[in-house]
Write a protein that holds these residues in place. Structure first.
Motif, PDB file in Angstrom:
ATOM      1  N   GLN A 106      36.680  66.934  31.909  1.00  0.00           N
ATOM      2  CA  GLN A 106      36.590  66.178  33.081  1.00  0.00           C
ATOM      3  C   GLN A 106      35.372  65.421  33.256  1.00  0.00           C
ATOM      4  N   PRO A 107      35.600  63.921  32.876  1.00  0.00           N
ATOM      5  CA  PRO A 107      34.254  63.244  32.870  1.00  0.00           C
ATOM      6  C   PRO A 107      33.728  63.298  34.015  1.00  0.00           C
ATOM      7  N   ASN A 108      34.124  63.502  35.578  1.00  0.00           N
ATOM      8  CA  ASN A 108      33.413  63.421  36.678  1.00  0.00           C
ATOM      9  C   ASN A 108      32.752  64.478  36.904  1.00  0.00           C
ATOM     10  N   LEU A 109      33.119  65.645  35.982  1.00  0.00           N
ATOM     11  CA  LEU A 109      32.177  66.780  36.264  1.00  0.00           C
ATOM     12  C   LEU A 109      31.318  67.241  34.868  1.00  0.00           C
ATOM     13  N   THR A 110      31.129  66.166  34.111  1.00  0.00           N
ATOM     14  CA  THR A 110      30.510  66.344  32.926  1.00  0.00           C
ATOM     15  C   THR A 110      29.208  65.608  33.007  1.00  0.00           C
ATOM     16  N   HIS A 111      28.021  66.143  32.554  1.00  0.00           N
ATOM     17  CA  HIS A 111      26.435  65.510  32.312  1.00  0.00           C
ATOM     18  C   HIS A 111      26.688  65.287  30.738  1.00  0.00           C
ATOM     19  N   GLU A 165      28.287  67.456  12.460  1.00  0.00           N
ATOM     20  CA  GLU A 165      28.385  68.603  13.105  1.00  0.00           C
ATOM     21  C   GLU A 165      28.951  68.557  14.650  1.00  0.00           C
ATOM     22  N   LEU A 166      29.568  69.832  14.662  1.00  0.00           N
ATOM     23  CA  LEU A 166      30.428  69.810  16.084  1.00  0.00           C
ATOM     24  C   LEU A 166      30.465  71.256  16.589  1.00  0.00           C
ATOM     25  N   SER A 167      29.903  71.392  17.819  1.00  0.00           N
ATOM     26  CA  SER A 167      29.782  72.755  18.198  1.00  0.00           C
ATOM     27  C   SER A 167      30.277  72.931  19.493  1.00  0.00           C
ATOM     28  N   ILE A 168      30.762  74.042  20.032  1.00  0.00           N
ATOM     29  CA  ILE A 168      31.171  74.242  21.510  1.00  0.00           C
ATOM     30  C   ILE A 168      30.947  75.850  21.668  1.00  0.00           C
ATOM     31  N   SER A 169      30.310  76.245  23.148  1.00  0.00           N
ATOM     32  CA  SER A 169      30.166  77.242  23.979  1.00  0.00           C
ATOM     33  C   SER A 169      30.831  77.157  25.210  1.00  0.00           C
ATOM     34  N   THR A 170      31.764  78.205  25.389  1.00  0.00           N
ATOM     35  CA  THR A 170      32.659  77.960  26.602  1.00  0.00           C
ATOM     36  C   THR A 170      32.948  79.380  27.028  1.00  0.00           C
ATOM     37  N   LEU A 195      24.689  63.834  20.792  1.00  0.00           N
ATOM     38  CA  LEU A 195      25.365  63.611  22.217  1.00  0.00           C
ATOM     39  C   LEU A 195      26.052  65.040  22.504  1.00  0.00           C
ATOM     40  N   GLN A 196      25.391  65.441  23.757  1.00  0.00           N
ATOM     41  CA  GLN A 196      25.653  66.601  24.132  1.00  0.00           C
ATOM     42  C   GLN A 196      26.528  66.492  25.670  1.00  0.00           C
ATOM     43  N   LEU A 197      27.652  67.316  25.700  1.00  0.00           N
ATOM     44  CA  LEU A 197      28.360  67.218  27.119  1.00  0.00           C
ATOM     45  C   LEU A 197      28.421  68.420  27.719  1.00  0.00           C
ATOM     46  N   ALA A 198      28.223  68.672  28.794  1.00  0.00           N
ATOM     47  CA  ALA A 198      28.322  70.072  29.470  1.00  0.00           C
ATOM     48  C   ALA A 198      28.662  69.828  30.787  1.00  0.00           C
ATOM     49  N   ASP A 199      29.563  70.938  31.260  1.00  0.00           N
ATOM     50  CA  ASP A 199      29.994  70.995  32.529  1.00  0.00           C
ATOM     51  C   ASP A 199      29.585  72.653  33.030  1.00  0.00           C
ATOM     52  N   LYS A 200      30.166  72.918  34.082  1.00  0.00           N
ATOM     53  CA  LYS A 200      29.936  74.536  34.615  1.00  0.00           C
ATOM     54  C   LYS A 200      30.239  75.302  33.653  1.00  0.00           C
ATOM     55  N   TRP A 201      31.013  75.157  32.707  1.00  0.00           N
ATOM     56  CA  TRP A 201      31.496  76.055  32.057  1.00  0.00           C
ATOM     57  C   TRP A 201      31.525  75.965  30.246  1.00  0.00           C
ATOM     58  N   THR A 202      31.344  74.818  29.977  1.00  0.00           N
ATOM     59  CA  THR A 202      31.499  74.383  28.520  1.00  0.00           C
ATOM     60  C   THR A 202      30.356  73.484  28.148  1.00  0.00           C
ATOM     61  N   LYS A 203      29.932  73.588  26.983  1.00  0.00           N
ATOM     62  CA  LYS A 203      28.892  72.672  26.222  1.00  0.00           C
ATOM     63  C   LYS A 203      29.501  72.305  24.827  1.00  0.00           C
ATOM     64  N   LEU A 204      29.414  70.986  24.558  1.00  0.00           N
ATOM     65  CA  LEU A 204      29.784  70.592  23.258  1.00  0.00           C
ATOM     66  C   LEU A 204      28.787  69.453  22.924  1.00  0.00           C
ATOM     67  N   PRO A 223      43.926  63.638  28.423  1.00  0.00           N
ATOM     68  CA  PRO A 223      42.561  63.714  29.215  1.00  0.00           C
ATOM     69  C   PRO A 223      42.150  62.370  29.751  1.00  0.00           C
ATOM     70  N   VAL A 224      41.500  62.283  30.773  1.00  0.00           N
ATOM     71  CA  VAL A 224      40.864  61.042  31.459  1.00  0.00           C
ATOM     72  C   VAL A 224      39.795  60.517  30.524  1.00  0.00           C
ATOM     73  N   LEU A 225      39.822  59.211  30.276  1.00  0.00           N
ATOM     74  CA  LEU A 225      38.643  58.764  29.592  1.00  0.00           C
ATOM     75  C   LEU A 225      37.154  58.663  30.134  1.00  0.00           C
ATOM     76  N   GLY A 226      36.403  59.292  29.500  1.00  0.00           N
ATOM     77  CA  GLY A 226      35.114  59.237  29.813  1.00  0.00           C
ATOM     78  C   GLY A 226      34.218  58.110  29.092  1.00  0.00           C
ATOM     79  N   LYS A 227      33.061  57.851  29.703  1.00  0.00           N
ATOM     80  CA  LYS A 227      32.191  56.959  29.053  1.00  0.00           C
ATOM     81  C   LYS A 227      30.755  57.714  29.106  1.00  0.00           C
ATOM     82  N   TYR A 228      30.088  57.875  27.949  1.00  0.00           N
ATOM     83  CA  TYR A 228      29.080  58.569  27.849  1.00  0.00           C
ATOM     84  C   TYR A 228      27.941  57.697  27.157  1.00  0.00           C
ATOM     85  N   ASN A 229      26.615  57.892  27.273  1.00  0.00           N
ATOM     86  CA  ASN A 229      25.530  57.281  26.534  1.00  0.00           C
ATOM     87  C   ASN A 229      24.288  58.177  26.551  1.00  0.00           C
TER      88      ASN A 229
END
Length: 415
Positions: A256-261, A299-304, A273-282, A214-220
């Motif tokens: 995909q970091p460029n598609l992830t909020h 804790e770690l959770s997913i819905s997709t 830290l919540q990561l979400a795109d059109k299909w998946t929430k982490l 995967p491509v390296l994503g930077k989040y804050n």
């Protein structure tokens, strides 16, 4: 035959494939006359250790007949029961329970083995004690119900595997016996439920081809005008699901970091830290252990919907609130260049690449000094060992050469 002799013969028989007969025992933890924990189960152990010959050996044994409730067991004021089952010469299996509103759960399972007991561990090179713990259990039930799991359930730890079977447990029972209402584990639920097909259906497993790294994503995460959490990582998700024709399939895909909020929140002892795109929430949740002055991923959770339509159009969800990953000293960041697998449950795991995270104590939006993961340390150690061995070899050859030259001139004298 003595008990010690029977223990010594037990492991070789298992390794030869003989049928293993396990003993199911009942254990009670009391506060006076009141029982706070009832447990009934059988347990099989697989333990690896180093022998005096510097070789690795693995022994297999069951919870023996002399297993009994150790005096370290207690009810902790009827709030957090602890069951310690002692056996052999100082070995134990411990289970910590806790109450959460209208339910109870097992938080930690711990195995302690003494290498000095050569009945269990012949020719062990150490006389110390092995202690291993795991939080990756799914043993929970509603209050006033009995947790029941006839199927085998294996807990994997470094050097130790524990398989529980024929399990009945109840924390805070209303009477001094198991409640009649039962909560069954997922593996025991009959195949009328689609979720059970994953466990019980013996059909071939299909898998999507592994994707590239995967491509390296930077989040804050920022609260007000202050950054309270920093994270860099490449994430690859592995989901096992059941197709409409009752086959087990493995879906692998990258975030995909460029598609992830990214979003989240922070407090003094909890950060998410919540990561979400059109299909998946982490969702990643880090907490602080005040006793050890460390933080860790709890804790770690997913819905997709990414597995649709192969999964019949249903949303896939998974969650684990009892993890203990990425443990790091407060005031520092956690770094791991090696690929690391975060196992959430049997159906879901994450492969993390080039991981760097700091959920607490971020100053000026910059990472603090990093603590490296053990895998990176091991990878650095190998070239050092190889280099030292090569340097030693060169030195030996040079010394041999000089000695040879000296001897070749020893028989000649000047006339």
């Amino acid at each position: 035959m003595s008990r010690a002799a029977s223990y010594c013969l037990f492991a070789p028989l298992l390794l030869l494939g003989f049928l293993q007969v396990t003993l199911m025992k009942r254990f009670e933890v009391k506060d006076g006359s009141k029982i706070c924990l009832l447990a009934e189960f059988s347990a099989n152990f697989s333990v690896s250790y180093e022998t005096t010959a510097k070789k690795e050996a693995t022994v297999l044994f069951s919870l023996p007949e002399d297993a009994d409730v150790d005096n370290r067991s207690n009810c902790n004021n009827m709030t957090a029961p602890l069951l310690v089952v002692g056996f052999g010469d100082g070995h134990s299996l411990s289970m910590n329970f806790s109450r959460h509103n209208a339910s109870y759960k097992m938080d930690v399972l711990t195995v302690s083995c003494k290498w000095s007991d050569h009945t269990f561990f012949p020719n062990a090179s150490s006389n110390g004690t092995l202690v291993k713990s795991s939080r990756l259990m799914d043993i929970s039930a509603k209050m006033n119900t009995t947790y029941r799991c006839i199927s085998d359930s294996t807990v994997h730890m470094k050097n130790v595997n524990v398989t529980l079977s024929q399990v009945r447990m109840e924390a805070f029972p209303p009477s001094n016996n198991f409640s009649k209402i039962e909560t069954k584990c997922q593996a025991d639920i009959t195949p009328t439920s689609p979720a059970t097909t994953l466990v019980t259906t013996l059909t071939p497993t299909t898998a999507t081809p592994p994707t590239q790294n995967p491509v390296l994503g930077k989040y804050n995460v920022t609260t007000g005008n202050r950054t309270c959490l920093l994270a860099e990582m490449g994430l690859q998700l592995n989901i096992t699901h059941v197709t409409p024709d009752n086959k087990t399939a493995l879906k692998i895909f990258n975030i995909q970091p460029n598609l992830t909020h990214s979003d989240g929140n922070c407090s003094d002892d909890r950060a998410s830290l919540q990561l979400a795109d059109k299909w998946t929430k982490l969702n990643f949740v880090f907490v602080v252990n005040i006793t050890t002055n460390k933080f860790y991923l709890k804790e770690l959770s997913i819905s997709t919907h990414i597995v649709s339509p192969a999964a019949g159009g249903k949303e896939f969800m998974a969650k684990n609130e009892s993890l203990n990953y990425l443990q790091t000293t407060l005031g520092k960041s956690y770094m791991c260049h090696s690929e690391q697998t975060l196992q959430v449950n049997p159906s879901f795991s994450i492969n993390a690449f080039e991981l760097h995270v700091q959920p607490f104590g971020v100053n000026n939006s910059k990472y603090a000094t990093a603590e490296e993961c053990q895998m990176d340390k091991d990878n650095m150690l190998i070239p050092i060992i190889v280099g030292a061995a090569l340097a030693g070899l060169v030195l030996v050859v040079l010394i041999a050469y000089l000695i040879g030259r000296k001897r070749s001139h020893a028989g000649y004298q000047t006339i």
